[in-house]
Design an enzyme around this catalytic site. Structure first.
Site, PDB file in Angstrom:
ATOM      1  CB  CYS A 219      -3.014  31.132  43.049  1.00 57.05           C
ATOM      2  SG  CYS A 219      -4.650  30.543  42.645  1.00 57.05           S
TER       3      CYS A 219
ATOM      4  CD  GLU B  29      -7.566  26.039  49.195  1.00 57.47           C
ATOM      5  OE1 GLU B  29      -7.477  25.321  50.198  1.00 57.47           O
ATOM      6  OE2 GLU B  29      -7.811  25.587  48.075  1.00 57.47           O
TER       7      GLU B  29
ATOM      8  CB  CYS C 146      -9.168  25.273  42.718  1.00 55.57           C
ATOM      9  SG  CYS C 146      -8.231  25.640  41.249  1.00 55.57           S
TER      10      CYS C 146
ATOM     11  CB  CYS D 266     -13.588  22.658  40.129  1.00 55.15           C
ATOM     12  SG  CYS D 266     -12.846  23.927  41.157  1.00 55.15           S
TER      13      CYS D 266
ATOM     14  CB  CYS E 214     -16.359  23.499  37.127  1.00 55.35           C
ATOM     15  SG  CYS E 214     -16.597  25.153  36.472  1.00 55.35           S
TER      16      CYS E 214
ATOM     17  CB  CYS F  40     -17.005  28.223  43.731  1.00 53.31           C
ATOM     18  SG  CYS F  40     -17.166  28.795  42.028  1.00 53.31           S
TER      19      CYS F  40
HETATM   20  N1  SAH Z   1     -13.697  30.502  38.623  1.00 56.98           N
HETATM   21  C1  SAH Z   1     -12.525  30.930  37.904  1.00 56.98           C
HETATM   22  C2  SAH Z   1     -11.257  30.965  38.723  1.00 56.98           C
HETATM   23  C3  SAH Z   1     -10.969  29.844  39.668  1.00 56.98           C
HETATM   24  S1  SAH Z   1     -10.513  28.266  38.996  1.00 56.98           S
HETATM   25  C4  SAH Z   1     -12.365  30.133  36.660  1.00 56.98           C
HETATM   26  O1  SAH Z   1     -13.137  29.203  36.429  1.00 56.98           O
HETATM   27  O2  SAH Z   1     -11.495  30.449  35.860  1.00 56.98           O
HETATM   28  C5  SAH Z   1      -8.916  28.505  38.282  1.00 56.98           C
HETATM   29  C6  SAH Z   1      -8.572  27.472  37.205  1.00 56.98           C
HETATM   30  O3  SAH Z   1      -8.249  26.195  37.805  1.00 56.98           O
HETATM   31  C7  SAH Z   1      -9.711  27.212  36.267  1.00 56.98           C
HETATM   32  O4  SAH Z   1      -9.252  27.114  34.950  1.00 56.98           O
HETATM   33  C8  SAH Z   1     -10.232  25.886  36.783  1.00 56.98           C
HETATM   34  O5  SAH Z   1     -11.001  25.250  35.839  1.00 56.98           O
HETATM   35  C9  SAH Z   1      -8.946  25.170  37.129  1.00 56.98           C
HETATM   36  N2  SAH Z   1      -9.102  23.992  37.978  1.00 56.98           N
HETATM   37  C10 SAH Z   1     -10.106  23.694  38.820  1.00 56.98           C
HETATM   38  N3  SAH Z   1      -9.915  22.497  39.401  1.00 56.98           N
HETATM   39  C11 SAH Z   1      -8.748  22.012  38.928  1.00 56.98           C
HETATM   40  C12 SAH Z   1      -8.019  20.817  39.156  1.00 56.98           C
HETATM   41  N4  SAH Z   1      -8.448  19.891  39.999  1.00 56.98           N
HETATM   42  N5  SAH Z   1      -6.848  20.659  38.465  1.00 56.98           N
HETATM   43  C13 SAH Z   1      -6.398  21.613  37.627  1.00 56.98           C
HETATM   44  N6  SAH Z   1      -7.055  22.768  37.394  1.00 56.98           N
HETATM   45  C14 SAH Z   1      -8.212  22.965  38.023  1.00 56.98           C
END
Ligand code: SAH
Length: 346
Positions: A103, A90, A334, A117, A114, A110
């Site tokens: 984006c 996406e 994401c 996420c 985290c 992944c």
């Molecule tokens: N793996 C990379 C890029 C992808 S995530 C990274 O960690 O930076 C992009 C950003 O979105 C990251 O800061 C991530 O922590 C954040 N993110 C993930 N899930 C989210 C959510 N549910 N709400 C807001 N931000 C989120």
């Protein structure tokens, strides 16, 4: 079949030479692909028919299919694409006063895990090729062409960890940044990483102008270990040392992303810890409201507490922005849309 979008300008020049063509063919092809934005090789009218047939037998232009589009109230658009092997990725288009930003996704799933996420709900199946990331940008740019609009910014913040797919991501950046490509300014391209230190060191050594954003989300190891398993491999002090070196060598401002999670990382003490980590670096903190993911149980900090957190950073001489929420009515966090559809389509 391989996509021609996989080739950076230099690689395409190399390919032309291998195929007994003149180097300048690369320029012609780039201009057809990225400036005129053709959908088929047959449109490349200044290239010989015989050579076009050869290209057509080996390459496609577009390796992805747009299968769904959701538009939110604030005009954020979420696109769902199917790759040639059926995998789903996406991209999210956001409208800002400074321009239009896309984006993009860098991996199918992944592995960083985290806790908050949605991307990690589905383990990594594979890396996206450089061309598959380029194709996300091209598909959306072609849509924008209908209204005479242009993508001005690209952020690599969709599903995946860009520094876990380093070569393809850098190749992607080179292609969209190239003068004869989409010519998106390097300073308008942002790579976001959860903190893979060896790759941050490698990136620092390349002296490129792309922006670097770090997903920090916790100001101490105890909490960061819980939220982001990557911290167990590269704890905060190791990460910060690498970033300090990057800053010294590159003279570029860093961004720290910090999602505010209610009752988890949003106290004034956390703000003070965060400030002492960052103070003195050429950096600012992007405070992000959390987009709730059903499966995870975290909640977003309310606006009043978020403002207090912001004020505490500013008082401690750390610059911050409080990001507005975009597209939370369309599963724009994401991996959310993809995670849903993947379940339904299987
Ligand atoms: N793996 C990379 C890029 C992808 S995530 C990274 O960690 O930076 C992009 C950003 O979105 C990251 O800061 C991530 O922590 C954040 N993110 C993930 N899930 C989210 C959510 N549910 N709400 C807001 N931000 C989120």
């Amino acid at each position: 079949m391989k996509t021609i979008y996989d080739y950076s300008y230099a690689q395409l020049e190399e390919l032309m030479l291998q195929k007994g063509q003149k180097k300048y063919r690369a320029g012609q092809i780039f201009s057809w692909l990225y400036q005129k934005r053709v959908v088929s090789f047959d449109e490349m009218s200044d290239i010989s028919h015989v050579f076009l047939e050869e290209l057509k037998s080996e390459y496609v232009i577009n390796p992805i299919e747009m299968i769904e589009k959701q538009v939110s109230k604030d005009k954020t658009v979420k696109y769902l694409f199917r790759l040639s092997d059926g995998a789903l990725v996406e991209s999210v288009l956001m409208h800002f006063d400074y321009g239009k930003s896309l984006c993009v996704t860098s991996q199918v799933g992944c592995n960083m895990g985290c806790r908050f996420c949605a991307s990690g709900l589905l383990k990594k199946q594979r890396d996206c090729t450089s061309g598959e990331i380029v194709a996300q940008v091209m598909s959306v740019q072609k849509e924008l062409d209908k209204t005479g609009d242009r993508l001005s910014h690209v952020v690599i913040m969709g599903t995946g960890e860009p520094f876990d797919n380093y070569d393809n991501v850098m190749n992607f950046c080179r292609t969209i940044n190239h003068d004869k490509g989409l010519a998106i300014g390097a300073r308008h391209i942002t790579i976001s990483t959860c903190g893979l230190v060896p790759m941050i060191e490698r990136f620092a050594g390349e002296h490129v102008q792309y922006n670097l954003a770090i997903s920090l989300h916790a100001p101490n190891n105890e909490l960061r270990n819980q939220l982001m398993p990557v911290n167990q491999a590269y704890p905060i002090e190791v990460l910060m040392a690498a970033l300090k070196k990057y800053s010294e060598e590159n003279n570029r401002r860093l961004t720290f992303e910090y999602i505010l999670l209610k009752g988890v990382n949003d106290s004034l003490e956390h703000a003070a810890q965060l400030a002492s980590l960052i103070r003195g670096l050429n950096a600012y903190v992007n405070l992000i409201p959390y987009n709730a993911v059903d499966e995870h149980g975290f909640q977003s900090t309310d606006m009043k507490s978020a403002m207090k957190f912001y004020d505490a950073l500013m008082k401690n001489r750390v610059k911050a922005t409080l990001r507005a929420k975009h597209g939370d009515d369309i599963d724009a966090a994401c991996g959310q849309l993809r995670a849903k559809r993947q379940g339904e389509l299987k």
